[in-house]
Scaffold this motif. Structure first.
Motif, mmCIF file in Angstrom:
data_model
loop_
_atom_site.group_PDB
_atom_site.id
_atom_site.type_symbol
_atom_site.label_atom_id
_atom_site.label_comp_id
_atom_site.label_asym_id
_atom_site.label_seq_id
_atom_site.Cartn_x
_atom_site.Cartn_y
_atom_site.Cartn_z
ATOM 1 N N ARG A 12 51.385 49.536 29.600
ATOM 2 C CA ARG A 12 49.985 49.921 29.781
ATOM 3 C C ARG A 12 49.095 48.689 29.778
ATOM 4 N NH1 ARG A 12 45.488 50.380 27.354
ATOM 5 N NH2 ARG A 12 46.249 49.726 25.327
ATOM 6 N N LEU A 13 49.355 47.768 28.859
ATOM 7 C CA LEU A 13 48.577 46.531 28.786
ATOM 8 C C LEU A 13 48.789 45.667 30.022
ATOM 9 C CD1 LEU A 13 49.078 45.668 25.025
ATOM 10 C CD2 LEU A 13 46.940 46.357 26.131
ATOM 11 N N ASP A 14 50.019 45.614 30.521
ATOM 12 C CA ASP A 14 50.297 44.864 31.751
ATOM 13 C C ASP A 14 49.446 45.400 32.903
ATOM 14 O OD1 ASP A 14 52.151 43.291 30.434
ATOM 15 O OD2 ASP A 14 53.902 44.352 31.255
ATOM 16 N N PHE A 15 49.358 46.713 33.015
ATOM 17 C CA PHE A 15 48.553 47.322 34.068
ATOM 18 C C PHE A 15 47.075 46.983 33.880
ATOM 19 C CE2 PHE A 15 46.304 51.040 35.927
ATOM 20 C CZ PHE A 15 46.638 50.799 37.251
ATOM 21 N N GLU A 16 46.598 47.020 32.652
ATOM 22 C CA GLU A 16 45.204 46.666 32.372
ATOM 23 C C GLU A 16 44.933 45.207 32.737
ATOM 24 O OE1 GLU A 16 42.694 48.733 31.471
ATOM 25 O OE2 GLU A 16 44.188 50.324 31.674
ATOM 26 N N LEU A 18 46.488 43.465 35.038
ATOM 27 C CA LEU A 18 46.456 43.394 36.492
ATOM 28 C C LEU A 18 45.125 43.893 37.051
ATOM 29 C CD1 LEU A 18 50.078 44.510 37.412
ATOM 30 C CD2 LEU A 18 49.067 42.245 37.711
ATOM 31 N N LYS A 19 44.598 44.967 36.474
ATOM 32 C CA LYS A 19 43.306 45.470 36.934
ATOM 33 C C LYS A 19 42.196 44.451 36.671
ATOM 34 C CE LYS A 19 42.829 49.501 34.974
ATOM 35 N NZ LYS A 19 42.563 50.871 34.559
ATOM 36 N N LEU A 20 42.243 43.783 35.530
ATOM 37 C CA LEU A 20 41.242 42.762 35.220
ATOM 38 C C LEU A 20 41.359 41.570 36.172
ATOM 39 C CD1 LEU A 20 41.307 42.811 31.323
ATOM 40 C CD2 LEU A 20 39.406 43.492 32.794
ATOM 41 N N ILE A 21 42.577 41.168 36.485
ATOM 42 C CA ILE A 21 42.768 40.060 37.424
ATOM 43 C C ILE A 21 42.269 40.459 38.809
ATOM 44 C CG2 ILE A 21 44.489 38.622 38.594
ATOM 45 C CD1 ILE A 21 46.076 38.690 35.903
ATOM 46 N N LYS A 22 42.520 41.685 39.223
ATOM 47 C CA LYS A 22 42.023 42.168 40.510
ATOM 48 C C LYS A 22 40.501 42.117 40.538
ATOM 49 C CE LYS A 22 41.434 46.382 43.155
ATOM 50 N NZ LYS A 22 40.023 46.593 42.852
ATOM 51 N N THR A 23 39.863 42.551 39.470
ATOM 52 C CA THR A 23 38.401 42.503 39.394
ATOM 53 C C THR A 23 37.907 41.068 39.466
ATOM 54 O OG1 THR A 23 38.350 44.544 38.108
ATOM 55 C CG2 THR A 23 36.400 43.126 37.982
ATOM 56 N N ARG A 24 38.627 40.154 38.806
ATOM 57 C CA ARG A 24 38.249 38.741 38.862
ATOM 58 C C ARG A 24 38.354 38.230 40.294
ATOM 59 N NH1 ARG A 24 39.247 33.410 38.530
ATOM 60 N NH2 ARG A 24 38.477 32.237 36.726
ATOM 61 N N MET A 25 39.381 38.642 41.021
ATOM 62 C CA MET A 25 39.543 38.233 42.412
ATOM 63 C C MET A 25 38.414 38.782 43.283
ATOM 64 S SD MET A 25 42.064 36.244 42.539
ATOM 65 C CE MET A 25 43.567 35.805 41.733
ATOM 66 N N GLU A 26 37.975 39.999 43.004
ATOM 67 C CA GLU A 26 36.842 40.560 43.745
ATOM 68 C C GLU A 26 35.593 39.704 43.540
ATOM 69 O OE1 GLU A 26 36.642 44.558 42.268
ATOM 70 O OE2 GLU A 26 38.212 45.279 43.629
ATOM 71 N N PHE A 27 35.367 39.260 42.314
ATOM 72 C CA PHE A 27 34.219 38.394 42.037
ATOM 73 C C PHE A 27 34.384 37.046 42.729
ATOM 74 C CE2 PHE A 27 33.160 41.448 38.784
ATOM 75 C CZ PHE A 27 31.772 41.431 38.817
ATOM 76 N N ALA A 28 35.604 36.539 42.792
ATOM 77 C CA ALA A 28 35.847 35.279 43.492
ATOM 78 C C ALA A 28 35.480 35.412 44.971
ATOM 79 C CB ALA A 28 37.308 34.855 43.335
ATOM 80 N N LEU A 29 35.799 36.553 45.570
ATOM 81 C CA LEU A 29 35.414 36.776 46.963
ATOM 82 C C LEU A 29 33.898 36.835 47.119
ATOM 83 C CD1 LEU A 29 37.999 39.383 48.298
ATOM 84 C CD2 LEU A 29 37.725 37.007 48.996
ATOM 85 N N LYS A 30 33.223 37.493 46.182
ATOM 86 C CA LYS A 30 31.758 37.578 46.245
ATOM 87 C C LYS A 30 31.118 36.199 46.097
ATOM 88 C CE LYS A 30 31.562 42.271 44.425
ATOM 89 N NZ LYS A 30 31.169 43.125 43.285
ATOM 90 N N ILE A 31 31.667 35.394 45.208
ATOM 91 C CA ILE A 31 31.121 34.060 44.946
ATOM 92 C C ILE A 31 31.281 33.153 46.158
ATOM 93 C CG2 ILE A 31 31.611 31.947 43.637
ATOM 94 C CD1 ILE A 31 31.961 33.761 41.174
ATOM 95 N N ARG A 32 32.306 33.372 46.951
ATOM 96 C CA ARG A 32 32.589 32.489 48.088
ATOM 97 C C ARG A 32 31.392 32.322 49.013
ATOM 98 N NH1 ARG A 32 33.022 28.577 50.723
ATOM 99 N NH2 ARG A 32 34.434 28.328 52.474
ATOM 100 N N LYS A 33 30.606 33.384 49.177
ATOM 101 C CA LYS A 33 29.488 33.284 50.114
ATOM 102 C C LYS A 33 28.397 32.336 49.621
ATOM 103 C CE LYS A 33 26.838 37.334 48.665
ATOM 104 N NZ LYS A 33 26.300 38.621 49.071
#
Length: 102
Positions: A12-16, A18-33
């Motif tokens: 369960r923690l592993d999945f959590e 991964l979800k946090l890392i995915k959210t971090r990647m989404e922010f990285a995409l937003k920051i790129r602009k």
């Protein structure tokens, strides 16, 4: 608790994580602009310093382990930013197919 219960909690923690890392990647995409260049050594040094400090303060985590982990996360963020993805907004939850329509 037995070993199976503990393993389920780790899963369960592993999945959590991964979800946090995915959210971090989404922010990285937003920051790129807002960035002129994908690589920002000053920012990367600050992130690594902060992560190592937090790891030491938390205990059980070696600062070097935290550094290695976040170096990999930062590298993956830069690869993602270099792909030139376009961002689109949509209404609804992921999996409700609104993102497909967008």
């Amino acid at each position: 608790m037995d070993i199976n219960d503990l393993r389920q909690e780790i899963d369960r923690l592993d999945f959590e994580l991964l979800k946090l890392i995915k959210t971090r990647m989404e922010f990285a995409l937003k920051i790129r602009k807002f960035k002129t260049d994908i690589t920002d050594p000053t920012r990367e040094e600050k992130v690594i310093y902060r992560v190592k400090s937090h790891a030491e303060a938390l205990g059980l985590l070696e600062a070097e382990f935290a550094e290695q982990l976040f170096v990999k996360i930062i590298e993956a963020s830069k690869v993602l930013q270099s792909k030139g993805y376009l961002l689109a907004g949509f209404q609804g939850e992921h999996g409700a197919y609104s993102e497909v329509a967008a």
